[in-house]
Design a protein around this motif. Structure first.
Motif, short mmCIF file in Angstrom:
data_model
loop_
_atom_site.label_atom_id
_atom_site.label_comp_id
_atom_site.label_asym_id
_atom_site.label_seq_id
_atom_site.Cartn_x
_atom_site.Cartn_y
_atom_site.Cartn_z
N GLN A 164 0.82 -1.21 0.00
CA GLN A 164 0.00 0.00 0.00
C GLN A 164 0.85 1.26 0.00
O GLN A 164 0.33 2.36 -0.10
CB GLN A 164 -0.93 0.01 1.22
N GLY A 168 9.15 4.74 -2.60
CA GLY A 168 9.95 5.60 -1.75
C GLY A 168 9.59 5.47 -0.29
O GLY A 168 10.45 5.49 0.59
N GLY B 50 5.64 8.89 -4.11
CA GLY B 50 4.26 8.77 -3.68
C GLY B 50 3.34 9.85 -4.24
O GLY B 50 2.18 9.93 -3.87
N LYS B 53 3.15 9.35 -9.66
CA LYS B 53 3.76 9.20 -10.99
C LYS B 53 3.48 7.83 -11.59
O LYS B 53 3.04 7.73 -12.73
CB LYS B 53 5.28 9.42 -10.92
N SER B 54 3.73 6.78 -10.80
CA SER B 54 3.50 5.43 -11.33
C SER B 54 2.03 5.20 -11.60
O SER B 54 1.66 4.58 -12.61
CB SER B 54 4.01 4.37 -10.35
N THR B 55 1.18 5.68 -10.71
CA THR B 55 -0.27 5.53 -10.91
C THR B 55 -0.67 6.21 -12.21
O THR B 55 -1.40 5.64 -13.03
CB THR B 55 -1.04 6.16 -9.72
N GLN B 98 8.98 0.25 -12.96
CA GLN B 98 9.87 0.86 -12.00
C GLN B 98 10.74 -0.17 -11.28
O GLN B 98 11.92 0.05 -11.08
CB GLN B 98 9.03 1.62 -10.96
#
Ligand SMILES: Nc1ncnc2c1ncn2[C@@H]1O[C@H](COP(=O)(O)OP(=O)(O)OP(=O)(O)O)[C@@H](O)[C@H]1O
Ligand SMILES: Nc1ncnc2c1ncn2[C@@H]1O[C@H](COP(=O)(O)OP(=O)(O)OP(=O)(O)O)[C@@H](O)[C@H]1O
Ligand code: SF4
Ligand SMILES: [Mg+2]
Ligand SMILES: [Mg+2]
Lengths: 348, 334
Positions: A164, A168, B50, B53-55, B98
């Motif tokens: 979740q 990072g 968080g 970016k990946s989403t 990633q």
């Protein structure tokens, strides 16, 4: 002479002739080959080198975290820490060293966090093992640790599972776990790789603070030469399992001796208009396979200064009187070293 | 012409909790993001860990379904396509993941891994398969013997190349590269960036390039979009980044970047304040909690995105103070 090698203090960790082999389907490979170095308290030593050159295996050898079934540390290797040889220490001995005196932040946070446990539980486990805190205190401390590494809403995040969190954040959880028990040595394997630079700056600050407060020795593995330039005192450059150069951060960046070190520095993207979108200088070829190591210099195939001698014989690691070392028949500057090493050009 | 047009893209992940495992809230991973990518262009996306970016990247190729908003690829709204209608685009639109550790099936050799995608999309005839795979592996700079190894036998950098080979295997036109060089050391990074640059020229690839390394983005991309807490806070051409950058967060990104020279050590910009939580989006500007320039208005109202100059869009009350009236949202975001 504050940082460069700190010749007057005893090193906290002294690695000598570390050699680690793996059994593979194609035979035995030597992933780390006769590696020697020291780390002193309060010092940050950077380890850089091409992917696969043995940085992680070096640190996992020190922690004795390699799969025993397929790996073996050569019996002649010495990893001296507080009078103990970690290379041969018993597993129960190692368990008290790991996490307590030497902590490691792993390169792959997803695989080193257990996916089926909430992150709070994982930090509390570490605290349970290494501190006398009671249950409520451990919970409290876990929340503080998460806040320290700037995880938002730690009270809530603590009951989440690793998947979740963003990459990072998982890395910061790993750092929180590593810092739980204020170790003597912190081995950080690519600790900021998954992070953006503002968080990276915080983490570097965090580690600097730890170093200043507790005189922690830090072994920092990173491919980010900017980070190395910013925080390391000394640098070890590895290639195909070997240390090919070591020296102060200033020597490495401004007076590299080994052609590989020089080529590595050149391949950093340069900023500015003129360089934009240009192809970057690269090192031709690829690292030799550990299964087919050349007889001569391991870098020879790719080296722009190669001579016949390099192909036939492997150069020894040559240690010079000023505390640097390189493994090359034809170092970049043959001229005697400027007498400033560790001197006035080293900021305190 | 824009190959990709993204409008008001939003992704909220439900968060469950309590004994009944009910939805107790939402993570606002991506909030009303709009941008265009022209054919052959490389758009860089940079931002905090968080920040979504990946989403965002995964939504672009519909590996994640958006909560709302549209994605138009070559004039076609792909958010409305069914699974089977999406199939042909699965070949054209690819992603380099990633995390090279968890994105490769550990039980497949590199050859079977590549074969899977190639056969599924019928890229080459069966009898050309082995040659094609050999060429792919060579193209990404791996040894030929890599084909019959398993992912665990490679180091991080080598695995990232396998990820690139897999993305290239279907001859895509559009690639989302999610931190493709973050796990690599610089000499390989240079090779991979050169490789991507060559492939871009060779195949006219269009790229969305996600990275947290502004230096890499500056070197490699045409434009950069800076994200913060799911919002696009600034977009501008990379060449103008150093001189023209306006948003305080983008400035912090530049100031926190260590310089590759031990003689130029500097105190890195450390942002104060709490990292906001995507569970509790602040009212007003998403950056208020850490912004060094914050004024009252920032807390009260979300700053609109203002196109200060063609191609330079900023969402910040203070940075845009010199611009009289926020212009209406631009039609073209190119
Ligand atoms: N379990 C294993 N079995 C066989 N070989 C292994 C194993 N683990 C590592 N190796 C090999 O040991 C060598 C060194 O690997 P290591 O992970 O130390 O590289 P690294 O320098 O950390 O690279 P990176 O920068 O990619 O993380 C590599 O060639 C790798 O393939
Ligand atoms: N499947 C999911 N369920 C719930 N929350 C999620 C899920 N995937 C991502 N998130 C949350 O969405 C936010 C954005 O995550 P995302 O992975 O897109 O960030 P990122 O910018 O790629 O970060 P990083 O740089 O660390 O990779 C984070 O708060 C994350 O915890
Ligand atoms: S020993 Fe020869 S081949 Fe090896 S780095 Fe030096 S010059 Fe190059
Ligand atoms: Mg490694
Ligand atoms: Mg990501």
């Amino acid at each position: 002479m504050i940082q460069a090698g700190q010749p007057h203090s005893e090193p906290i960790l002294s690695v000598r002739h570390l050699t680690t082999r793996f059994r593979t389907d194609l035979g035995l490979v030597t992933a780390v080959d006769d590696v020697s170095f020291d780390i002193h308290a309060g010092e940050t030593v950077g380890i850089v080198g091409e992917s696969g050159c043995g940085k992680t295996v070096t640190s996992k050898s020190i922690m004795r975290l390699l799969p025993e079934r397929v790996s073996r540390i050569d019996p002649a290797s010495k990893i001296m820490f507080r009078g103990m040889n970690l290379a041969t220490a018993s597993e129960s001995r190692m368990r008290s060293v790991r996490g307590d005196q030497i902590a490691m932040i792993f390169q792959e946070p997803m695989t080193s966090l257990n996916p089926v446990f909430r992150i709070g539980w994982q930090i509390e486990e570490a605290l349970k093992y290494h501190t006398d805190l009671n249950r409520a205190q451990r919970r409290q401390r876990s929340i503080e640790m998460l806040r320290l590494v700037e995880i938002p809403n730690p009270e809530r995040r603590i009951s989440e599972y690793p998947h979740q969190l963003s990459g990072g954040m998982r890395q910061r959880v790993m750092i929180a776990i590593a810092l739980c028990c204020e170790p003597d040595i912190l081995i950080a394997d690519e600790p900021t790789t998954a992070l953006d630079v503002t968080i990276q700056a915080q983490i570097l600050n965090l580690m600097e603070g730890l170093k200043r407060k507790l005189n922690t020795a830090i072994m920092l593995i990173t491919h980010n030469l900017g980070v190395v330039a910013q925080v390391c005192d000394r640098v070890l450059v590895m290639y195909a399992g070997r240390v090919i150069e070591s020296g102060t951060v200033h020597d490495i960046f401004h007076r590299p001796q080994h052609p590989y070190t020089q080529a590595l520095l050149e391949s950093i993207p340069k900023r500015g208009r003129r360089e934009h979108g240009k192809r970057l200088p690269t090192i031709p070829g690829i690292v030799p396979s550990l299964h087919h190591l050349p007889a001569g210099c391991r870098f020879a195939e790719r080296c722009r200064f190669r001579q016949d001698q390099c192909v036939d014989h492997e150069p020894e690691l040559l240690e010079t009187s000023d505390g640097r070392a390189y493994r090359c028949f034809f170092p970049i500057t043959q001229a005697p070293m400027a007498p400033t090493i560790g001197g006035s050009d080293v900021p305190a | 012409m824009s190959l990709l047009e993204v409008r008001h893209l939003v992704k909220h992940f439900p968060v469950r909790g309590g004994v009944l495992n009910r939805v107790v809230g939402h993570v606002h991973a991506v909030n009303d993001v709009s941008f265009d990518v022209r054919k052959g262009e490389t758009l860089g996306i940079v931002g905090e860990s968080g920040c979504g970016k990946s989403t965002l990247g995964k939504m672009l190729i519909r590996l994640i379904e958006p909560t709302s908003g549209t994605i138009t690829y070559e004039g076609q709204d792909i958010t409305a396509l069914s699974h089977s209608q999406m199939m042909p685009l699965r070949r054209t639109m690819q992603i380099i993941f990633q995390d090279p550790y968890s994105s490769l099936n550990p039980r497949l050799t590199v050859r079977s891994l590549l074969k899977e995608a190639i056969a599924f999309h019928r890229i080459v005839a069966r009898n050309e398969m082995d040659d094609y795979i050999t060429e792919l592996i060579r193209r990404v700079g791996l040894r030929a013997d890599a084909a019959d190894k398993f992912p665990h036998e490679f180091s991080g950098g080598q695995r990232q190349r396998i990820g690139i080979a897999r993305a290239l295997a279907t001859k895509p036109e559009f690639i989302v590269a999610d931190e493709p060089v973050s796990a690599l050391d610089v000499s390989i990074q240079a090779q991979v960036l050169n490789l991507l640059m060559d492939l871009k020229d060779e195949f006219g690839l269009t790229l969305v390039f996600i990275s947290h390394d502004l230096k890499v983005i500056q070197h490699f991309c045409d434009r950069v979009m800076v994200m913060y807490l799911g919002h696009a806070v600034e977009t501008l051409p990379c060449l103008e980044l150093d001189e023209q950058v306006r948003h305080p967060y983008s400035k912090a990104l530049l100031g926190a970047n260590p310089i590759d020279d031990p003689d130029q050590r500097r105190p890195l910009t450390i942002l104060q304040g709490d990292v906001p939580s995507p569970f509790h989006m602040p009212a007003g500007c998403p950056f208020i909690g850490r912004c060094p320039d914050v004024i009252d208005r920032c807390r009260a109202e979300m700053p609109p995105i203002v196109e200060r100059e063609p191609g330079h869009r900023v969402a910040c009350w203070v940075a845009n103070e010199d611009v009289a009236e926020p212009a209406a949202p631009a039609k073209s975001l190119g």
